[in-house]
Design an enzyme around this catalytic site. Structure first.
Site, mmCIF file in Angstrom:
data_model
loop_
_atom_site.group_PDB
_atom_site.id
_atom_site.type_symbol
_atom_site.label_atom_id
_atom_site.label_comp_id
_atom_site.label_asym_id
_atom_site.label_seq_id
_atom_site.Cartn_x
_atom_site.Cartn_y
_atom_site.Cartn_z
ATOM 1 N N GLU A 51 59.346 33.769 -46.033
ATOM 2 C CA GLU A 51 59.811 32.398 -46.231
ATOM 3 C C GLU A 51 61.280 32.476 -46.588
ATOM 4 O O GLU A 51 61.664 33.156 -47.541
ATOM 5 C CB GLU A 51 59.063 31.732 -47.394
ATOM 6 C CG GLU A 51 57.631 31.343 -47.057
ATOM 7 C CD GLU A 51 56.901 30.757 -48.261
ATOM 8 O OE1 GLU A 51 55.676 30.644 -48.188
ATOM 9 O OE2 GLU A 51 57.567 30.432 -49.277
ATOM 10 N N ASP A 62 61.572 22.932 -57.903
ATOM 11 C CA ASP A 62 61.824 24.329 -58.236
ATOM 12 C C ASP A 62 62.224 24.541 -59.679
ATOM 13 O O ASP A 62 62.932 23.730 -60.276
ATOM 14 C CB ASP A 62 62.917 24.889 -57.325
ATOM 15 C CG ASP A 62 62.380 25.165 -55.931
ATOM 16 O OD1 ASP A 62 61.400 25.927 -55.824
ATOM 17 O OD2 ASP A 62 62.916 24.607 -54.966
#
Lengths: 275, 406
Positions: A51, A62
């Protein structure tokens, strides 16, 4: 849709009766050259799927580690166009390892959805994970991506109940990304047993592989989660390895090696999950 | 649907939360079930006489509504043109329009059985209003506030703390409203079961823009009644400042289908809209993008990275705007204009000196535009400004900017 590198890779790891090790790194972190070196060495270190983070100024889902990675990348001048160019360079040395671009919608929207998808398909991107595009916004990118031959990988979370799971899985392909907790990347998994239950619940709804991410930091974590999951995703730990290798914010000869060493350790944990 | 309804600008959003191309639900999957649940709860509440009655009671006895519509006589004389009225949201309890929205949402949070409230704040007005309703209803709350804003809005930080809120300074980015909102979203995604996110402006994922507008549109509805009483007709222009745009949409919404009422939104022009990263005028200097759950006009670079923006006013220092404003901009119904820091400071002082009202720096942006408009209009014309908040919180920073000695 046509079979992608992602489908082939999960077929392979399934045949080998082990979870795929999915490694997340941020494009352009800490700079383009070093990020190229990190990316190039991931498959040999044990990454089955990569990824590649598309840096964004406002990564709402995040934790601090990936926020900082994105900031380092942006500071070094990373853009979405340069992220695509990184993939293009990688594909010259590796045409097998699946690449999934992961990030937020706005840079893609500004790049132009059609132009982005055409370029991504051309250079060998296999799938997309776009955190802020739920099933309700499938017209934006998911459906065009499927048309362009790219997998659209959806996040499912502990808040996704059975009824909603049908909606979420509807246009999913490639694999299903199960977020191990309600929280942001890099936080602690509180209940590992519940993760296994959730993975099996999702598997009862789909034949797609189920990868688990968020909160996996050690080889032991990878081994434990990999018992039920078809894939184990590690991100925050890897970008933290980048951060810790830096000297005054700049890459050192140790930077790429630090990431590869950690991938080696963690992927061995994943490989030992069912042995 | 009648023809009048079909042509109405007041029908949005559609069932997907879109105002034309703007709005939507661009959130992580973790939050999707929550905002669907929120929408369902809101739909039930908005038709429930008990909810509406409780809201009305709080507006009357806790907030002090209706807020007065005040004829600014000296300001009118000074400007030498149209008659200027102020809608006195500064007299609302807690000192700004923000409480209107907080009252609605706290009642909703209670109905939903939530036990903890989070909110973001820029100038601290929304933080104070949130901390206030949390004190009133006995719920713990955490307020996310950019570290830069904590510094420049200290009085409001103290108020929030006294009201029992935990104030969490956010150091990411430039430490302003955008960063506070990111951090609030991260908290929400982590504490989904217990927590209600009380968004302070008419932005974010559907149904927030609609819901916040509905709780704020009392401003415009009161203006209509009050101006009809005072002047026997509707105003020629209404003006409000715009950050995320909650006081503005609350002011404008009731007048959208009155074509004779001109509508102006004053954006934060900062150092000037030509100065790179020197302003927060997202509709003058930005373009459509996706952030914080909605598609709307955003300040961003060529790569789609969000730009911090700048405004002297912490409440307007946000690179986006509510999606309904983006729709109203593109439809041409509302004219959005930039007002610089300097113009806002001049208006702040003018209001203070001529009317004995210290306005919030945010509201001073709206007033600055009124000061441009009024002199160009005949004396029989009428302008209503939403004076969205009082400026006690700003006196220290304005004093510094003007070099005033103690």
């Amino acid at each position: 849709m046509a079979v992608t590198r992602i489908d082939r890779r999960f077929e392979k790891t399934r045949a080998e009766n082990r979870p795929a090790f999915v490694s997340f790194v941020m494009a352009g972190d800490p700079d383009e050259t070093t990020a190229d070196a990190i990316l190039a060495g991931l498959p040999a270190a044990g990454a089955d799927v990569i990824e590649l983070g598309m840096p964004f100024s406002d990564p709402m889902a995040d934790g601090v580690a990936i926020q900082l990675a994105g900031q380092r990348a942006l500071k070094s001048g990373m853009t979405l166009a340069k992220t695509l160019a990184m993939v293009e360079r990688f594909r010259k040395i590796d045409d097998e390892t699946p690449i999934v671009l992961m990030g937020y919608y706005n840079p893609i929207y500004i790049f132009g959805v059609d132009a982005f998808l055409a370029e991504a398909a051309r250079i060998g991107v296999d799938g997309l994970i776009v955190v802020d595009l739920p099933a309700e916004e499938d017209d934006e990118l998911c459906l065009p991506a499927l048309k362009a031959g790219l997998n659209f990988i959806r996040l499912t979370t502990p808040t996704t109940d059975d009824a909603r799971l049908e909606t979420v899985l509807g246009n999913s392909s490639g694999f299903v990304y199960y977020v191990s907790m309600t929280g942001i990347t890099g936080a602690e998994i509180k209940n590992r047993a519940a993760v296994g239950e959730a993975v099996n619940r999702i598997k009862s709804h789909t034949s797609l592989p189920v990868a688990v991410g968020f909160g996996i930091k050690t080889a032991e974590d990878a081994q434990l989660i990999g018992r039920d999951a078809d894939g184990v995703v590690v991100g925050s730990a890897l970008v933290t390895a980048v951060e810790q290798s830096l000297d005054a914010g700049r890459s050192t000869p140790k930077t790429a090696e630090a990431v590869h060493n950690l991938v080696r350790t963690l992927s061995q944990g994943a490989r030992a999950a069912r042995s | 649907m009648t023809e009048a309804m079909a042509n109405s600008l007041r029908q949005g959003p559609d069932e997907n939360g879109k105002f034309g191309m703007f709005g939507g639900r661009f959130v992580a999957e973790t939050l999707m079930p929550l905002i669907l649940d929120l929408e369902k709860s809101y739909r039930a509440a908005q038709n429930d006489p008990e909810f509406l009655a409780e809201m009305e009671d709080l507006r009357t006895h806790f907030a002090g509504r209706p807020s007065p519509l005040y004829f600014a006589e000296r300001m009118t004389d000074e400007l030498g043109g149209a008659k200027v009225y102020f809608k006195r949201e500064d007299l609302n309890h807690t000192g700004s329009h923000k409480l209107n929205n907080c009252l609605g949402q706290i009642l909703l949070a209670k109905r939903m059985g939530k036990t903890r409230i989070i909110a973001e704040t820029g100038a601290g007005q929304h933080g104070v209003a949130t901390a206030t309703v949390c004190a009133r209803f006995g719920l713990p709350c955490t307020i996310f506030m950019g570290a830069t804003d904590v510094e420049r809005q200290m009085p409001n930080v103290l108020r929030m703390k006294m009201l029992g809120a935990e104030v969490r300074p956010v150091t990411a980015g430039a430490g302003t409203l955008k960063d506070a909102m990111n951090e609030a979203l991260r908290d929400w995604v982590t504490n989904v079961d217990s927590t209600y996110y009380l968004i302070g402006t008419a932005a974010g994922p559907h149904p927030y823009p609609e819901m916040v507008r509905d709780f704020q549109k009392v401003i415009g509805e009161e203006i209509r009644v009050q101006i009809l009483e005072a002047e026997g007709r509707l105003p020629d222009a209404v003006v409000a400042c715009i950050g995320g745009g909650s006081n503005a949409i609350g002011t404008f919404h009731d007048f959208l289908d009155d074509p004779d009422v001109e509508i102006f939104g004053a954006e934060a022009g900062g150092h000037g809209v030509d100065v790179e990263n020197g302003h927060a005028a997202s509709m003058t200097g930005g373009r459509p993008g996706v952030l914080h759950g909605n598609r709307t006009y955003l300040l961003q670079d060529a790569d789609g990275q969000i730009i911090e923006g700048h405004s002297i006013s912490a409440g307007l220092d946000y690179p986006g705007v509510g999606p309904e404003h983006s729709f109203l901009r593109d439809s041409g119904r509302v004219t959005y204009v930039p007002v610089t820091d300097k113009e806002a400071l001049d208006a702040f002082m003018a209001c203070t000196k001529f009317e004995g009202i210290i306005p919030a720096l945010e509201s001073a942006h709206g007033l600055a535009h009124v000061m441009k408009l009024a002199p160009q209009m005949d004396k029989d014309k009428i302008i209503v400004l939403c004076l969205s908040g009082r400026g006690d919180k700003d006196v220290e920073s304005v004093g510094k900017h003007l070099g005033m000695a103690l």
